[in-house]
Each structure stands twice: as structure tokens, then as C-alpha cells.
Design an enzyme around this catalytic site. Structure first.
Site, PDB file in Angstrom:
ATOM      1  CB  CYS A  76      -0.923   0.003   1.215  1.00 26.40           C
ATOM      2  SG  CYS A  76      -2.127   1.355   1.159  1.00 26.40           S
ATOM      3  CB  CYS A  80      -4.166   3.589   7.772  1.00 28.48           C
ATOM      4  SG  CYS A  80      -4.671   4.303   6.207  1.00 28.48           S
ATOM      5  CB  CYS A  83      -3.219  -0.725   8.163  1.00 27.21           C
ATOM      6  SG  CYS A  83      -3.342  -1.860   6.764  1.00 27.21           S
TER       7      CYS A  83
HETATM    8  S1  SF4 Z   1      -5.919   0.735   5.857  1.00 25.95           S
HETATM    9 FE1  SF4 Z   1      -3.992  -0.262   5.216  1.00 25.95          FE
HETATM   10  S2  SF4 Z   1      -4.380  -0.988   3.163  1.00 25.95           S
HETATM   11 FE2  SF4 Z   1      -5.968   0.540   3.625  1.00 25.95          FE
HETATM   12  S3  SF4 Z   1      -5.156   2.510   2.850  1.00 25.95           S
HETATM   13 FE3  SF4 Z   1      -4.553   2.340   4.987  1.00 25.95          FE
HETATM   14  S4  SF4 Z   1      -2.492   1.409   4.982  1.00 25.95           S
HETATM   15 FE4  SF4 Z   1      -3.439   1.055   2.967  1.00 25.95          FE
END
Ligand code: SF4
Length: 352
Positions: A76, A80, A83
Site C-alpha cells: 500500500c 494508516c 491498518c
Molecule cells: S488501511 Fe492499510 S491498506 Fe488501507 S489505505 Fe490504509 S495502509 Fe493502505
């Protein structure tokens, strides 16, 4: 106008039916599916309007993989903090192997596929997910094909090439305050996540793709009032998830994230829902529902069992077949039906 009807009808219908006739749920779902699907699959192309007939399940302990979330990549471009499907590997199956697995799932009863990540548009600049979407709609003729994305890498040329094969695009958005997005980790330097969301909303209109929003409610956005912005964007569905801890993903020694500071209480989550109760397309997902009612396939096409608070993989369906693998998925078909998953085909796991 039809989109306006779609905003309200499937959920209201599902809720009324589930409440009134819970005991006869399974038969009822199938009975109503032909009525609901044409509304959701309103852009019919080559595929049939109704799903394949339900398969007989000889062994009742083996759930039918009606709706599958395929996280084909863990990579990614965002970071986040909460995540729960992190970049623990960089593996992605070759395209033809992924198609083979999807065809096996169709054979086993799959009707809905959702592509997720990681970020699905990162692999081969969106070509990989585009090819899969086209395959699932054109070859497998699945009634529902969707993607969950953070939206940052999607370009209009992708819609031009593949938009006709996609039923639903769900974009993750946790805040309409850019500073909060940066705190969460959904920020990319000078790019504005919220501006991008409006652009994507317009492309979905232009290319007749149903538009959804997924939000993860956490410590940084739990006080936010999103009523106006959500109404302006007018998604067909707004899925609101309670920030979830998964051992080994966003908590514990071998995890790539420490999400503890993002966690909110059930009461906090309820207050957020109460503040947005006037939004008719809002669908809440508590932690318990998320753990048991999603059928998750990882980058090796292994089902992930989240029941014990961590993701325990089955063997790959490519090695042992769908039936043997899905037995270990921890998937609760009753929970899936309870939240209307089979009836409305709009269940989507929140990453990416
Ligand atoms: S939750 Fe995880 S997979 Fe989704 S945008 Fe954020 S970092 Fe990327």
C-alpha cells in the site's frame, strides 16, 4: 433516479424482511434475490440479472463462499496507523493463477467478489485489478464485482477501460479534515484525500459505477460530524467500521502497526452512530460482526480465520480446493446472513 432508489431500497427491504421472518431466512433470501439484484446490477451488460441457483451443500458444516473478499496484495502507498492487513509480504499471484482461483470459487458458489488490499490499484498501475474485474464480469458473469481502494491512484483512463465491468467502487475515507487524515496516516504529501474523493465520486457518476464510502471510526475521528459531507457525496452506502485490533497485524510483537492508540470503546462508537443516525445509507459494523462475517482470501488465496483475534490462514484453494480450505475460514454464514450479506451484496471489508 434509479440511483436515488438504490440509496434506500435494498437496506430498508433487507432489514424489514430479516426482522419479520428470521426463522425462514435462508429460503427467503433466495426468494427475494431476483427482486433485489436487478436493482443493484442496474447496468446490466453481458451477465445475467439473477445469480446462479444456490448450490446444494451436502455437508452443512462447510459454508458456501457466496461473497468473497480477495486481498490480492498487501502492498500500500498509505500508512494508516490502524491498518489490519499490512504489508507483511510483497507476494501477488500471477494473473492467470488468480483467475484460476476465481473460477474455482465461482464453481463453489461465489456470486460476489470484492477486490481489496493493501491498495488494489498499486499493482501494475491498476491493470492487474482491471483484468480481474473484467474477467469476473465478462467470463464468470458474477452478479456483483466491487473494489475497495484508498482512491489515491485511480485515474479516469482506468474507468474508460474497465469501468463497464465494475459494479461498485468503495473508497476509504475516515475524515473530511485533512489534518486528521494525516494523523491517521491517510496522507500523501501535497495530495488532498478529500478533494480526490469528490473527483472519484464524479467519475463514478460519469461511468455508471455505484459509489460507496468506508470509514474506520477511531480515536482521531470519533468526535467528527460528517453529516454534511456524506450527504453531499451521496454514496449508495456508507459503511462505518469500529477500529479493530488484530494480533500480528496491528497489535503485538510481530505486527507492523501499533493500533492501540486508535481504539475506541463500544460506547464511543454508538455515539458516533447516533450523531449520524439521519443518514439512511449508513451501515454500522461492530468488531464482532467484522471478525465473524467476512470471508477473507489472502494473497496466496488462503482463507483467513479471524475468530481468535488474529488471522490464521487455511491452505490455499489452489492447492486443496475451495471446500477443504473454506472449512477453516471461521466464516459464520449465519452472521453473514444476519447482516443481510446475501440479500444485498454490499458487504465489504474496510481495507484498503
Ligand atoms: S488501511 Fe492499510 S491498506 Fe488501507 S489505505 Fe490504509 S495502509 Fe493502505
Amino acid at each position: 433516479m434509479l440511483l436515488g432508489v438504490l440509496d434506500h431500497l435494498p437496506l430498508a427491504l433487507a432489514r424489514a424482511v430479516l426482522a419479520a421472518l428470521r426463522g425462514r431466512l435462508s429460503a427467503l433470501c433466495w426468494g427475494l434475490t431476483p427482486l433485489v439484484l436487478p436493482l443493484l446490477s442496474w447496468r446490466r451488460r453481458s451477465g445475467p440479472d439473477t445469480p446462479a441457483a444456490p448450490r446444494e451443500n451436502k455437508d452443512e458444516t462447510v459454508p458456501t463462499p457466496t461473497s468473497v473478499n480477495y486481498h490480492f496484495t498487501r502492498q500500500c502507498n498509505y500508512k494508516c496507523g490502524f491498518c489490519f492487513h499490512t504489508a507483511k509480504t510483497s507476494f501477488v499471484l500471477p494473473l492467470e493463477e488468480a483467475k484460476r482461483g476465481l473460477a474455482m470459487l465461482k464453481e463453489a458458489g461465489m456470486e460476489k467478489i470484492n477486490f481489496s488490499g493493501g491498495e488494489p490499484f498499486l499493482q501494475d498501475r491498476g491493470e492487474f485489478v482491471g483484468q480481474l474485474v473484467q474477467f469476473c464480469k465478462e467470463e464468470l458473469k458474477l452478479p456483483s464485482v466491487s473494489i475497495v481502494s484508498n482512491g489515491s491512484l485511480i485515474r479516469e483512463r482506468w474507468f474508460k477501460k474497465y469501468g463497464e465491468y465494475l459494479d461498485i467502487l468503495a473508497i476509504s475515507c475516515d475524515s473530511f479534515n485533512e489534518e486528521v487524515n494525516v494523523l491517521i496516516g491517510r496522507g500523501q504529501g501535497r495530495k488532498n484525500h478529500v478533494e480526490n474523493l469528490h473527483k472519484l465520486r464524479q467519475w463514478c457518476r460519469d461511468y455508471a459505477v455505484a459509489f460507496k464510502i468506508n470509514s474506520v471510526i477511531n480515536r482521531f475521528n470519533v468526535e467528527e460530524d460528517m453529516n454534511e459531507q456524506i450527504k453531499a457525496l451521496n454514496p449508495v452506502r456508507w459503511k462505518v467500521f469500529q477500529c479493530l485490533i488484530i494480533e500480528g497485524e496491528n497489535s503485538g510483537e510481530d505486527a507492523l502497526r501499533e493500533a492501540d492508540k486508535f481504539v475506541i470503546s463500544d460506547e464511543d462508537f454508538e455515539q458516533f452512530l447516533e450523531r449520524h443516525k439521519d443518514i439512511s445509507c449508513l451501515v454500522p459494523e461492530s468488531n464482532q460482526k467484522m471478525r465473524d462475517s467476512y470471508l477473507i482470501l489472502d494473497e496466496y488465496m488462503r482463507f483467513l480465520n479471524c475468530r481468535n483475534g488474529r488471522k490464521e490462514p487455511s491452505k490455499s484453494i489452489l492447492d486443496v480446493g475451495v471446500e477443504a480450505a473454506v472449512k477453516f475460514s471461521g466464516f459464520d454464514e449465519k452472521m453473514f446472513l444476519k447482516r443481510g450479506g446475501k440479500l444485498v451484496y454490499l458487504c465489504i471489508e474496510p481495507n484498503s
